[in-house]
Design a protein around this motif. Sequence first.
Motif, PDB file in Angstrom:
ATOM      1  N   PHE A  66       0.762  -0.550   0.192  1.00  0.00           N
ATOM      2  CA  PHE A  66      -0.278   0.199   0.434  1.00  0.00           C
ATOM      3  C   PHE A  66       0.335   0.577  -0.386  1.00  0.00           C
ATOM      4  O   PHE A  66       0.180   2.347  -0.446  1.00  0.00           O
ATOM      5  CB  PHE A  66      -1.007  -0.166   1.391  1.00  0.00           C
ATOM      6  N   LEU A  67       1.656   1.204   0.844  1.00  0.00           N
ATOM      7  CA  LEU A  67       2.761   2.263   0.840  1.00  0.00           C
ATOM      8  C   LEU A  67       3.890   2.531  -0.601  1.00  0.00           C
ATOM      9  O   LEU A  67       3.628   3.694  -0.770  1.00  0.00           O
ATOM     10  CB  LEU A  67       3.363   2.661   1.849  1.00  0.00           C
ATOM     11  N   LEU A  68       4.282   1.179  -1.019  1.00  0.00           N
ATOM     12  CA  LEU A  68       4.783   1.673  -2.265  1.00  0.00           C
ATOM     13  C   LEU A  68       3.517   2.359  -3.802  1.00  0.00           C
ATOM     14  O   LEU A  68       3.954   3.243  -4.064  1.00  0.00           O
ATOM     15  CB  LEU A  68       5.247   0.224  -2.000  1.00  0.00           C
ATOM     16  N   ASN A  69       2.955   1.623  -3.304  1.00  0.00           N
ATOM     17  CA  ASN A  69       2.109   1.982  -3.988  1.00  0.00           C
ATOM     18  C   ASN A  69       1.409   3.038  -4.186  1.00  0.00           C
ATOM     19  O   ASN A  69       1.511   4.360  -5.125  1.00  0.00           O
ATOM     20  CB  ASN A  69       0.425   0.991  -4.299  1.00  0.00           C
ATOM     21  N   LEU A  70       1.071   4.218  -3.307  1.00  0.00           N
ATOM     22  CA  LEU A  70       1.184   5.343  -2.925  1.00  0.00           C
ATOM     23  C   LEU A  70       2.237   6.364  -2.742  1.00  0.00           C
ATOM     24  O   LEU A  70       2.531   7.951  -2.830  1.00  0.00           O
ATOM     25  CB  LEU A  70       0.749   5.515  -1.376  1.00  0.00           C
ATOM     26  N   GLY A  71       3.768   5.589  -3.117  1.00  0.00           N
ATOM     27  CA  GLY A  71       5.187   6.304  -3.031  1.00  0.00           C
ATOM     28  C   GLY A  71       5.745   7.168  -1.554  1.00  0.00           C
ATOM     29  O   GLY A  71       6.763   8.116  -2.836  1.00  0.00           O
ATOM     30  N   SER A 101      10.023   3.763  -0.920  1.00  0.00           N
ATOM     31  CA  SER A 101      10.857   3.724  -1.872  1.00  0.00           C
ATOM     32  C   SER A 101      11.773   2.237  -1.777  1.00  0.00           C
ATOM     33  O   SER A 101      11.444   1.646  -2.767  1.00  0.00           O
ATOM     34  CB  SER A 101      11.666   4.529  -2.173  1.00  0.00           C
ATOM     35  N   GLU A 102      11.429   1.336  -0.613  1.00  0.00           N
ATOM     36  CA  GLU A 102      11.677   0.410  -0.857  1.00  0.00           C
ATOM     37  C   GLU A 102      10.696   0.024   0.535  1.00  0.00           C
ATOM     38  O   GLU A 102      10.474   0.259   1.532  1.00  0.00           O
ATOM     39  CB  GLU A 102      13.538  -0.255  -0.343  1.00  0.00           C
ATOM     40  N   PRO A 103      10.768  -2.331   0.819  1.00  0.00           N
ATOM     41  CA  PRO A 103       9.705  -2.287   1.436  1.00  0.00           C
ATOM     42  C   PRO A 103      10.604  -2.168   3.310  1.00  0.00           C
ATOM     43  O   PRO A 103      11.651  -1.984   3.371  1.00  0.00           O
ATOM     44  CB  PRO A 103       9.845  -3.423   1.817  1.00  0.00           C
ATOM     45  N   VAL A 104       9.668  -2.204   4.431  1.00  0.00           N
ATOM     46  CA  VAL A 104       9.887  -2.159   5.920  1.00  0.00           C
ATOM     47  C   VAL A 104       9.565  -2.732   5.914  1.00  0.00           C
ATOM     48  O   VAL A 104       8.714  -4.045   6.490  1.00  0.00           O
ATOM     49  CB  VAL A 104       9.120  -0.348   6.124  1.00  0.00           C
ATOM     50  N   LEU A 105      11.012  -3.179   7.155  1.00  0.00           N
ATOM     51  CA  LEU A 105      10.918  -4.759   7.689  1.00  0.00           C
ATOM     52  C   LEU A 105      10.334  -4.587   9.126  1.00  0.00           C
ATOM     53  O   LEU A 105      10.856  -4.125  10.754  1.00  0.00           O
ATOM     54  CB  LEU A 105      12.369  -4.923   8.424  1.00  0.00           C
ATOM     55  N   TRP A 106       8.638  -3.899   9.396  1.00  0.00           N
ATOM     56  CA  TRP A 106       8.230  -3.606  10.753  1.00  0.00           C
ATOM     57  C   TRP A 106       8.584  -4.915  11.827  1.00  0.00           C
ATOM     58  O   TRP A 106       7.861  -3.929  12.894  1.00  0.00           O
ATOM     59  CB  TRP A 106       6.743  -3.646   9.788  1.00  0.00           C
ATOM     60  N   ALA A 107       8.456  -6.317  11.285  1.00  0.00           N
ATOM     61  CA  ALA A 107       8.457  -6.767  12.119  1.00  0.00           C
ATOM     62  C   ALA A 107       9.361  -7.991  12.785  1.00  0.00           C
ATOM     63  O   ALA A 107       9.681  -8.449  13.364  1.00  0.00           O
ATOM     64  CB  ALA A 107       7.724  -8.028  12.242  1.00  0.00           C
ATOM     65  N   THR A 108      10.092  -7.629  11.689  1.00  0.00           N
ATOM     66  CA  THR A 108      11.717  -7.968  11.115  1.00  0.00           C
ATOM     67  C   THR A 108      13.189  -7.397  12.857  1.00  0.00           C
ATOM     68  O   THR A 108      14.228  -7.534  11.843  1.00  0.00           O
ATOM     69  CB  THR A 108      12.109  -8.987  10.814  1.00  0.00           C
ATOM     70  N   SER A 109      12.681  -5.843  12.794  1.00  0.00           N
ATOM     71  CA  SER A 109      13.990  -4.619  12.674  1.00  0.00           C
ATOM     72  C   SER A 109      13.866  -4.256  13.820  1.00  0.00           C
ATOM     73  O   SER A 109      12.589  -4.334  13.869  1.00  0.00           O
ATOM     74  CB  SER A 109      13.845  -3.770  11.565  1.00  0.00           C
ATOM     75  N   LYS A 110      14.679  -3.868  14.297  1.00  0.00           N
ATOM     76  CA  LYS A 110      15.157  -3.296  15.984  1.00  0.00           C
ATOM     77  C   LYS A 110      14.417  -1.836  15.469  1.00  0.00           C
ATOM     78  O   LYS A 110      13.497  -1.619  17.026  1.00  0.00           O
ATOM     79  CB  LYS A 110      16.524  -3.166  16.236  1.00  0.00           C
ATOM     80  N   GLU A 111      14.122  -1.097  14.611  1.00  0.00           N
ATOM     81  CA  GLU A 111      13.572   0.111  14.969  1.00  0.00           C
ATOM     82  C   GLU A 111      12.088   0.104  15.080  1.00  0.00           C
ATOM     83  O   GLU A 111      11.324   0.893  15.732  1.00  0.00           O
ATOM     84  CB  GLU A 111      14.086   0.277  13.494  1.00  0.00           C
TER      85      GLU A 111
END
Length: 324
Positions: free
Chosen positions: A165-170, A173-183
């Motif tokens: 959804f966020l990529l289609n809206l621009g 620019s690249e996928p976010v690691l929502w559940a596998t990144s420390k941030e």
Amino acid sequence: MLNNEVHALRRAHTSTSKSRSKVSDFFLKLWAFRASYLFIAPFMICFIVFILIPVLCAIVLSFMYYNALEAPRFIGWDNFRYMLSQDLILIKYALPNTISFALIIGPGGYICAFMLAWLISILPGIYRKWFTLALYTPSLAGLVAMSIIWTPLLSSDRLGYLNSFLLNLGLISEPVLWATSKEHLMNSMIVVTLWKSMGIGFLAMLAGILNVNPELYEAGRLDGIRSRLEEIWYITIPSTKPQMLFGAVMAIVGAIQSSGIGAALSGMNPTPQYAGHMIVSQIDDYGFKRFELGYATALSVILLLIVFFANKFANKLFGTKEGE
């Protein structure tokens, strides 16, 4: 000399008679209220067997070394010394994560529950039950059901619903690691926990708001209350203090119990770089993986104290005071 002995015997006989009289009075009162004690007996038996005895056993076991194979060995305060000085994962990750998570989820979920309960209370009755059901249902979802819903949404690739959804809206620019990144893992845990936080505390507050006497609102308007906010502050909250206290306790317990969400979302245990590691996760690690049950019990005792003082604070805020 003989008189002294006689006086001593008389005093002993008198004290013995008084003690016997107290015992007999106690049993007479017990028998006089036997119906009342019979009614509370099931609760007291369950409380003693399933709460009081396990808590006392946990306190005793926290001062021992126990690995489930050998007999428990008393080691004094060593478990607590290790907790404060050598358990770096607890000090660096588990404790800060638990505090930050609870400070957001506890008050945040509680405020959301109250506001949603109030908004539902002003809806017409035909819509009220459906909105209540829609908000309460997520709290019934276990970790497996929750992960089925949220894992595709928070997937770290381009096929994840949120990334797509966020990529289609621009917006990214690249996928976010929502559940596998420390941030981002902690933020994802907070969102999911708030989504499923409308549980029994939410229902209790809704019931309390719906049962406020309408005459109080009419009297308030006559006394000068002119807005909904003033009605909430001066009438709704004071009238629903017992339900709000119950909701606060349930919010505290729910915030502590939600530690497994990080592992369910990320699919890793421990979570990536311990970003979602909580005190309960640390207890599970030492209790069920390392079998250091004495130390795991000591952590449980500390967690129990944290919950106890949090509940005391909630009682100070929302407890009914004498004369109210």
